[in-house]
Design an enzyme around this catalytic site. Structure first.
Site, PDB file in Angstrom:
ATOM      1  N   CYS A   1      37.995  40.605  34.633  1.00 17.52           N
ATOM      2  CA  CYS A   1      36.932  39.502  34.669  1.00 17.52           C
ATOM      3  C   CYS A   1      35.613  40.487  35.068  1.00 17.52           C
ATOM      4  O   CYS A   1      35.448  41.544  34.474  1.00 17.52           O
ATOM      5  CB  CYS A   1      37.251  38.686  36.054  1.00 17.52           C
ATOM      6  SG  CYS A   1      37.267  39.696  37.557  1.00 17.52           S
ATOM      7  N   ALA A   2      34.537  39.806  35.620  1.00 22.90           N
ATOM      8  CA  ALA A   2      33.251  40.413  35.965  1.00 22.90           C
ATOM      9  C   ALA A   2      33.442  41.503  36.764  1.00 22.90           C
ATOM     10  O   ALA A   2      33.003  42.668  36.689  1.00 22.90           O
ATOM     11  CB  ALA A   2      32.164  39.425  36.473  1.00 22.90           C
TER      12      ALA A   2
END
Length: 138
Positions: A95-96
């Protein structure tokens, strides 16, 4: 022994440095399934690991790991069946920053996936490590 008494500060520095390395190693590989960008690349190249990007569509479109499959974290339970063919393959979730993918990895482990890893630091660390980024849809 005399050497240590005369050079106690070097011995202390070596002990502290060694301890730091052990703590970092335990944190990074202590069975929690966290991979650095370099470790993830090695797993992709050596064991044909599949990368699952759990960010939302906008984040994914801005750039992702080449050949990553996009399944947003909120859709993982509903779309989990798409991953069944890779149940025994290594899966790397990203994810980020590594937070959402940690939760997604836990969810997949509970669903019976055997080799689930989280990209430590997410796309932020991936890009910081100079790894390639793609904008193509997969």
């Amino acid at each position: 022994m005399e050497f240590l008494q005369q050079n106690w500060y070097w011995a202390a520095l070596a002990a502290a440095s060694g301890s730091w390395l052990l703590v970092d190693l335990a944190r990074g590989r202590g069975g929690n399934g966290q991979l650095s960008p370099v470790e993830a690349t090695m797993l992709i190249n050596r064991e044909d690991a599949v990368v699952i990007d759990v960010r939302d569509q906008g984040e994914y479109a801005q750039g992702h790991i080449p050949n990553a499959r996009h399944i947003p974290a909120g859709d993982l339970e509903r779309r989990g069946g798409e991953l069944d063919k890779w149940k025994h393959h290594p899966l790397i979730l990203c994810c980020a920053t590594g937070t959402r993918s940690t939760s997604a990895a836990t969810q997949l482990r509970k669903a019976g996936f055997e080799k689930v890893y989280n990209l430590r630091g997410g796309m932020m660390e991936w890009q910081k490590a100079g790894q390639p980024v793609s904008r193509k849809r997969k």
